[in-house]
Design a protein around this motif. Structure first.
Motif, mmCIF file in Angstrom:
data_model
loop_
_atom_site.group_PDB
_atom_site.id
_atom_site.type_symbol
_atom_site.label_atom_id
_atom_site.label_comp_id
_atom_site.label_asym_id
_atom_site.label_seq_id
_atom_site.Cartn_x
_atom_site.Cartn_y
_atom_site.Cartn_z
ATOM 1 N N ARG A 272 -2.348 90.324 -0.013
ATOM 2 C CA ARG A 272 -2.579 90.208 1.356
ATOM 3 C C ARG A 272 -3.071 91.452 1.922
ATOM 4 N NH1 ARG A 272 -1.883 85.322 2.222
ATOM 5 N NH2 ARG A 272 -1.784 85.607 4.698
ATOM 6 N N ALA A 273 -3.758 91.166 2.958
ATOM 7 C CA ALA A 273 -4.538 92.642 3.533
ATOM 8 C C ALA A 273 -3.460 93.424 4.227
ATOM 9 C CB ALA A 273 -5.659 91.970 4.788
ATOM 10 N N GLU A 274 -3.625 94.750 4.349
ATOM 11 C CA GLU A 274 -2.870 95.583 4.725
ATOM 12 C C GLU A 274 -2.953 96.060 6.337
ATOM 13 O OE1 GLU A 274 -2.893 99.088 2.228
ATOM 14 O OE2 GLU A 274 -1.922 97.697 0.537
ATOM 15 N N HIS A 275 -1.923 96.587 6.831
ATOM 16 C CA HIS A 275 -2.114 96.902 8.204
ATOM 17 C C HIS A 275 -2.482 98.184 8.596
ATOM 18 C CE1 HIS A 275 -0.545 98.333 12.239
ATOM 19 N NE2 HIS A 275 -0.612 97.073 12.787
ATOM 20 N N GLY A 276 -3.455 98.642 9.426
ATOM 21 C CA GLY A 276 -3.876 99.812 9.401
ATOM 22 C C GLY A 276 -5.342 100.100 10.282
ATOM 23 N N GLU B 165 -3.658 94.126 11.070
ATOM 24 C CA GLU B 165 -4.051 93.558 9.754
ATOM 25 C C GLU B 165 -5.569 93.282 9.412
ATOM 26 O OE1 GLU B 165 -0.248 91.182 7.845
ATOM 27 O OE2 GLU B 165 -1.045 90.062 9.316
ATOM 28 N N PRO C 269 2.838 92.017 -2.124
ATOM 29 C CA PRO C 269 1.590 91.696 -1.506
ATOM 30 C C PRO C 269 1.005 90.232 -1.706
ATOM 31 C CG PRO C 269 1.168 93.352 -2.913
ATOM 32 C CD PRO C 269 2.372 93.272 -3.093
ATOM 33 N N ALA D 247 -6.244 95.917 0.459
ATOM 34 C CA ALA D 247 -5.244 96.605 0.000
ATOM 35 C C ALA D 247 -5.651 97.549 -0.781
ATOM 36 C CB ALA D 247 -4.397 95.364 -0.911
ATOM 37 N N GLU D 248 -4.930 98.772 -1.030
ATOM 38 C CA GLU D 248 -5.287 99.943 -1.587
ATOM 39 C C GLU D 248 -5.449 99.651 -3.151
ATOM 40 O OE1 GLU D 248 -6.222 102.585 -0.306
ATOM 41 O OE2 GLU D 248 -5.896 101.775 1.575
ATOM 42 N N THR E 224 -2.432 99.415 -5.005
ATOM 43 C CA THR E 224 -1.641 98.359 -4.691
ATOM 44 C C THR E 224 -2.012 97.338 -5.528
ATOM 45 O OG1 THR E 224 -1.417 98.905 -2.547
ATOM 46 C CG2 THR E 224 -0.824 96.617 -3.033
ATOM 47 N N ARG F 285 -7.110 95.169 6.670
ATOM 48 C CA ARG F 285 -7.636 96.292 5.430
ATOM 49 C C ARG F 285 -7.535 95.651 4.130
ATOM 50 N NH1 ARG F 285 -6.837 102.255 6.884
ATOM 51 N NH2 ARG F 285 -6.262 102.374 4.591
#
Length: 406
Positions: A155-159, A168, A250, A172-173, A176, A170
């Motif tokens: 899943r894409a991350e929030h930031g 949402e 994730p 994923a690092e 991650t 971003r």
């Protein structure tokens, strides 16, 4: 074991977050993985093939035919089938909205999408795009379709996003994504290719805009189940009532709901594509018949509230169950435990009922432990000692996996 010695095919698409792919390649190579990069033409506007080739220590492929300069002689054919067979996993990171749409709909107009359609290995998509694009119904549907095919979604991350919006979308690092891959390789995968649908947490039934009827469920058991099924290789959709719990992995697709009706609608919508349905949520049996539009003021000494029965999710979906689908229900009881659990098992057409009692110390709502008894449709009983909910989840995954492979 992690990713050491694994062959990782990395797909890089046209997204500003493509710069993170260099960091991901670096992490994978340092961890001992053999990395082959496949780029789309649009990805080259964000990061050069030379950068990724230098880090991966392999030529980067982006077209079906390599030029003489790329191949060191005459032009050569890049065999997408061989690439798909070579890899232990195929990771598309970043996966742009355009690439997600192509893969979800079987379009095959470039090397990356051809490799995807040819791949025999597990595939991971890590989407990256702007907030509104990520929320658009078309993207949501494409991610759902890709997940239903047995692919894994990171899943894409929030930031903060490149547009300046916050939300949402971003990528994923890299750390991650490494964690997801390490977990995937380190854990047995008896449920690879299976779709598991899980309900978790409480529901909240509104009385007015301020108050609601609910219960003491925290969602801990359901979230532990979601994490355990993902580790077993399953594609997991988690329909969650209101909780304060973070997503445990994730790769889990979470659908947030509030009321019993919303939980029923979300679960029913996803049920047809599920191989296994685990009904762990503590769903309200009754809901206020006429929720007030304004806050109810305290006036009379006595106040009556008319309630109406909610849809029985287990019974409704049990009646819709197709051959090959498996249903696991939960029964939290305070008295006549076994009798009540058996009644629920048979009247709702379940394959298993997981019984726990509030009379058992350390079981029930709010605890990090649970004590369960599992009864299957043939009457066989499996009793377990008090364990952590993570351990309980592993036991239940083993029961489901044993049934699916037998």
């Amino acid at each position: 074991m992690s990713v050491n010695g694994k062959r990782i095919l990395l797909g890089v698409t046209g997204s500003i977050s493509a710069y993170k792919s260099a960091l991901l390649v670096r992490l994978l190579v340092k961890a001992g993985a053999d990395v082959q990069v496949v780029m789309t033409e649009s990805a080259k506007a964000f990061i050069t093939p030379l950068t990724l080739a230098t880090l991966a220590k392999r030529p980067v492929f982006s077209s079906f035919v390599q030029s003489e300069h790329q191949s060191g002689g005459e032009g050569s054919w890049t065999n997408h089938v061989e690439l798909g067979l070579w890899a232990d996993v195929f990771v598309v990171a970043p996966a742009s909205a355009h690439t997600l749409a192509r893969c979800a709909n079987g379009l095959c107009d470039d090397l990356l999408s051809a490799v995807y359609l040819s791949a025999k290995c597990p595939v991971f998509f890590a989407p990256a795009m702007d907030l509104d694009m990520y929320r658009h119904p078309a993207t949501v549907e494409n991610l759902r379709r890709l997940g239903s095919f047995g692919n894994h979604i990171i899943r894409a991350e929030h930031g903060e996003l490149a547009s300046g919006l916050v939300g949402e979308g971003r990528l994923a690092e890299p750390e991650t994504i490494m964690q997801v891959l390490s977990t995937f390789f380190d854990h047995p995968k008896p449920l690879l290719g299976k779709h598991v649908l899980i309900t978790a947490g409480p529901t909240q039934e509104p009385i007015d805009p301020v108050r609601y009827i609910s219960n003491h469920s925290t969602g801990k058991m359901g979230y532990a189940l979601a994490a355990a099924f993902v580790k077993a290789g399953a594609t997991v959709t988690l329909v969650s009532g209101p909780t304060g719990l973070p997503l445990p992995d994730p790769a889990i697709r979470r659908i947030d709901v509030q009321s019993a009706r919303q939980m029923f609608e979300a679960t029913q919508a996803a049920f047809a594509e599920a191989d296994v349905l685990v009904l762990n949520a503590a769903v309200a049996d009754y809901s206020p018949a006429h929720p007030a539009e304004q806050k109810i003021k305290k006036k009379e000494a006595h106040f009556s509230l008319e309630l109406t029965k909610t849809t029985d999710i287990a019974a409704t979906l049990g009646a819709q169950k197709k051959p090959g689908q498996l249903l696991m229900g939960f029964a939290l009881e305070t008295n006549n435990e076994r009798e009540n659990a058996l009644k629920k098992l048979h009247t709702k057409n379940l394959d298993w009922i997981v019984l726990n009692s509030l009379r058992d110390t350390g079981a029930g709502f709010g605890h990090d432990t649970n004590k369960i008894t599992v009864i299957d449709k043939d009457g066989q009983t499996h009793e377990f000692a008090l364990k952590t909910k993570a351990e309980v989840a592993e036991d239940l995954v083993n029961i489901v996996a044993g049934n699916l492979v037998s």
